[in-house]
Motif scaffolding. Structure first.
Motif, mmCIF file in Angstrom:
data_model
loop_
_atom_site.group_PDB
_atom_site.id
_atom_site.type_symbol
_atom_site.label_atom_id
_atom_site.label_comp_id
_atom_site.label_asym_id
_atom_site.label_seq_id
_atom_site.Cartn_x
_atom_site.Cartn_y
_atom_site.Cartn_z
ATOM 1 N N ALA A 78 8.444 -7.806 -20.062
ATOM 2 C CA ALA A 78 7.735 -8.416 -21.201
ATOM 3 C C ALA A 78 6.891 -9.593 -20.714
ATOM 4 O O ALA A 78 5.723 -9.747 -21.092
ATOM 5 N N GLU A 79 7.477 -10.418 -19.834
ATOM 6 C CA GLU A 79 6.728 -11.583 -19.324
ATOM 7 C C GLU A 79 5.487 -11.135 -18.542
ATOM 8 O O GLU A 79 4.397 -11.684 -18.723
ATOM 9 N N TYR A 80 5.659 -10.117 -17.680
ATOM 10 C CA TYR A 80 4.510 -9.676 -16.874
ATOM 11 C C TYR A 80 3.442 -8.999 -17.742
ATOM 12 O O TYR A 80 2.254 -9.139 -17.481
ATOM 13 N N PHE A 81 3.860 -8.286 -18.765
ATOM 14 C CA PHE A 81 2.864 -7.691 -19.669
ATOM 15 C C PHE A 81 2.069 -8.787 -20.377
ATOM 16 O O PHE A 81 0.852 -8.698 -20.507
ATOM 17 N N GLY A 275 15.139 -3.126 -6.444
ATOM 18 C CA GLY A 275 14.224 -3.194 -5.301
ATOM 19 C C GLY A 275 13.395 -1.953 -5.067
ATOM 20 O O GLY A 275 12.492 -1.960 -4.228
ATOM 21 N N TYR A 276 13.677 -0.869 -5.780
ATOM 22 C CA TYR A 276 12.967 0.381 -5.492
ATOM 23 C C TYR A 276 12.895 1.252 -6.738
ATOM 24 O O TYR A 276 13.925 1.534 -7.370
ATOM 25 N N VAL A 277 11.679 1.667 -7.099
ATOM 26 C CA VAL A 277 11.497 2.653 -8.183
ATOM 27 C C VAL A 277 10.337 3.574 -7.779
ATOM 28 O O VAL A 277 9.543 3.231 -6.907
ATOM 29 N N VAL A 278 10.278 4.728 -8.420
ATOM 30 C CA VAL A 278 9.137 5.613 -8.198
ATOM 31 C C VAL A 278 8.465 5.842 -9.559
ATOM 32 O O VAL A 278 9.130 6.201 -10.540
ATOM 33 N N VAL A 279 7.164 5.584 -9.609
ATOM 34 C CA VAL A 279 6.421 5.853 -10.849
ATOM 35 C C VAL A 279 5.823 7.257 -10.717
ATOM 36 O O VAL A 279 4.963 7.501 -9.873
ATOM 37 N N GLU A 287 5.604 5.069 -4.908
ATOM 38 C CA GLU A 287 6.870 4.404 -4.589
ATOM 39 C C GLU A 287 6.636 2.902 -4.609
ATOM 40 O O GLU A 287 5.730 2.408 -3.927
ATOM 41 N N LEU A 288 7.423 2.180 -5.342
ATOM 42 C CA LEU A 288 7.310 0.715 -5.370
ATOM 43 C C LEU A 288 8.573 0.148 -4.745
ATOM 44 O O LEU A 288 9.690 0.455 -5.192
ATOM 45 N N LEU A 289 8.375 -0.661 -3.693
ATOM 46 C CA LEU A 289 9.512 -1.113 -2.904
ATOM 47 C C LEU A 289 9.349 -2.594 -2.586
ATOM 48 O O LEU A 289 8.280 -3.018 -2.150
ATOM 49 N N LEU A 290 10.380 -3.381 -2.802
ATOM 50 C CA LEU A 290 10.294 -4.798 -2.420
ATOM 51 C C LEU A 290 10.709 -4.955 -0.955
ATOM 52 O O LEU A 290 11.731 -4.403 -0.535
ATOM 53 N N SER A 291 9.923 -5.711 -0.185
ATOM 54 C CA SER A 291 10.277 -5.974 1.215
ATOM 55 C C SER A 291 11.261 -7.149 1.251
ATOM 56 O O SER A 291 11.475 -7.836 0.242
ATOM 57 N N GLU A 292 11.803 -7.407 2.449
ATOM 58 C CA GLU A 292 12.725 -8.554 2.578
ATOM 59 C C GLU A 292 12.008 -9.855 2.234
ATOM 60 O O GLU A 292 12.575 -10.750 1.609
ATOM 61 N N ASP A 293 10.725 -9.934 2.653
ATOM 62 C CA ASP A 293 9.940 -11.136 2.337
ATOM 63 C C ASP A 293 9.760 -11.298 0.831
ATOM 64 O O ASP A 293 9.852 -12.402 0.295
ATOM 65 N N ASP A 294 9.475 -10.175 0.162
ATOM 66 C CA ASP A 294 9.333 -10.223 -1.305
ATOM 67 C C ASP A 294 10.604 -10.805 -1.926
ATOM 68 O O ASP A 294 10.548 -11.665 -2.816
ATOM 69 N N VAL A 295 11.733 -10.305 -1.454
ATOM 70 C CA VAL A 295 13.006 -10.751 -2.038
ATOM 71 C C VAL A 295 13.186 -12.246 -1.779
ATOM 72 O O VAL A 295 13.570 -12.997 -2.681
ATOM 73 N N LYS A 296 12.854 -12.680 -0.559
ATOM 74 C CA LYS A 296 12.970 -14.109 -0.214
ATOM 75 C C LYS A 296 12.075 -14.953 -1.132
ATOM 76 O O LYS A 296 12.428 -16.044 -1.553
ATOM 77 N N ASN A 297 10.897 -14.415 -1.418
ATOM 78 C CA ASN A 297 9.944 -15.146 -2.262
ATOM 79 C C ASN A 297 10.179 -14.922 -3.751
ATOM 80 O O ASN A 297 9.334 -15.254 -4.580
ATOM 81 N N GLU A 298 11.294 -14.306 -4.070
ATOM 82 C CA GLU A 298 11.696 -14.054 -5.471
ATOM 83 C C GLU A 298 10.690 -13.215 -6.242
ATOM 84 O O GLU A 298 10.525 -13.379 -7.457
ATOM 85 N N VAL A 299 9.998 -12.319 -5.533
ATOM 86 C CA VAL A 299 9.123 -11.357 -6.233
ATOM 87 C C VAL A 299 10.037 -10.388 -6.971
ATOM 88 O O VAL A 299 11.077 -9.992 -6.458
ATOM 89 N N GLU A 303 7.104 -6.876 -11.748
ATOM 90 C CA GLU A 303 5.701 -7.281 -11.614
ATOM 91 C C GLU A 303 4.877 -6.100 -11.081
ATOM 92 O O GLU A 303 3.769 -5.821 -11.543
ATOM 93 N N ARG A 304 5.456 -5.376 -10.105
ATOM 94 C CA ARG A 304 4.763 -4.220 -9.504
ATOM 95 C C ARG A 304 4.693 -3.055 -10.486
ATOM 96 O O ARG A 304 3.688 -2.357 -10.565
#
Ligand code: 9Z3
Length: 322
Positions: A78-81, A275-279, A287-299, A303-304
């Protein structure tokens, strides 16, 4: 004799076997006015469903079956929309996670507040200060929360039971159908596949003195079918597919798209959903996947997901117009 259409038989079943919430017409009017207001301002509107449905086992309910969902996916999305310019109807399970407030639920609010006694008089209400070290980002989040409130960008609607969910979703679909392709449905709620019809439900608490409990439950009608065909035929519809066995996930997602002929399925496995979904769309699979850096940066993966779907919606709207 002509075959009855599946979707109209679902309408009948909805009316007969699922108690209609008393406020459904009032909520439908609010949602219709909300859609009209935002469409006139050039905004798109997304209906997000969020949280799990509750299926009662007794009319005077002591016990119920619940579907797992914290509501985080719906609340974060909801926030990202809204950040992407959408207005949001947030159809959510009572007390599940809520946009913005979700960020502060893991702490005890009282630990973030300090009391200063101003005059020492007994009963004085004094002054209350917020410790921003305990509530990181509170200023930024509060500012956005008030912008959303002032812009009337968020319309919250609550459900608890499966019956409430089904009737309110139908009302929402009809309300948003008034803005055609500018409406999106993002069906992230975890909805029960099974229920006990009102006519077969015991009124009073089931007695354990009668021995072990055997339940027989009916299949919940596939609501996606009338939603796509009858209630909001011009809208962009995204459903979610949840499995615990990754090996059947994509096949089930594709089958859902083939059956209901809507625009997208977001496929996820319970354990890896953050951390992982497929649209899955009729002609692609992202495929939407969060990397380790994304997780560290609280992505957050929402949002994706939202970026992917808002651009698919853009394309959909221009194709309808052209
Ligand atoms: C989902 O798959 C959501 O992504 C989650 C989100 C419920 C897993 P949380 O709320 O979790 O962030 O804790 N929702 C759809 C689940 C569902 O019931 N799908 C049905 C199915 O898979 C029908 S569309 O058959």
């Amino acid at each position: 004799m002509a075959e009855p259409r599946i979707s109209s038989s679902i309408d009948g079943k909805l009316a007969e076997e699922f108690a209609v919430p008393s406020h459904v017409e009032e909520v439908k009017e609010k949602m219709t006015a909300f859609a009209a207001f935002h469409a006139a301002a050039g905004r798109r509107v997304v209906l997000i469903t969020s949280g799990g449905t509750k299926v009662p086992l007794e009319s005077r309910t002591v016990r119920f079956l619940d579907n797992f969902s914290s509501g985080r996916r719906g609340a974060a999305s909801a926030e990202y929309f809204m950040d992407s310019g959408y207005a949001v109807v947030f159809l959510h399970r009572h007390r599940s996670l809520y946009p913005y407030a979700r960020m502060f639920l893991s702490m005890n609010m009282l630990d973030a507040l300090q009391f200063r006694d101003l005059d020492g008089a007994p009963g004085s209400s004094g002054e209350v200060l917020v410790d921003q070290r305990v509530l990181p980002n509170i200023g930024r989040v509060l500012k956005r929360y008030h912008e959303v409130k002032e812009g009337k960008l968020l319309l919250p609607v609550e459900f608890s039971t499966l019956s409430e969910y089904l009737h309110l979703l139908k009302a929402a679909a009809q309300a948003l159908s008034t803005i055609g392709a500018k409406a999106m449905f993002y069906l992230a709620a975890a909805v029960s596949d099974f229920y006990i019809p009102a006519s077969e439900m015991p009124e009073h608490k089931i007695q354990s003195s009668n021995g072990p409990l055997q339940l027989s439950m009916k299949m919940v009608p596939k609501i996606l079918s009338p939603l796509v065909k009858d209630w909001a035929p011009q809208a962009f519809v995204t459903s979610f597919k949840l499995e615990t066995d990754a090996s059947i996930l994509l096949d089930k997602a594709r089958r859902a798209l083939d059956t209901y002929r809507h625009q997208a399925v977001v496929a996820n496995v319970l354990d890896s959903r953050r951390g992982y979904v497929v649209v899955v769309t009729p002609d692609a699979q992202a495929e939407l996947l969060l990397s380790e850096d994304d997780v560290k940066n609280e992505v957050e993966i929402e949002e994706r997901i939202v970026a992917n779907l808002t651009s698919a919606h853009d394309k959909f709207v221009s194709e309808q117009a052209g």
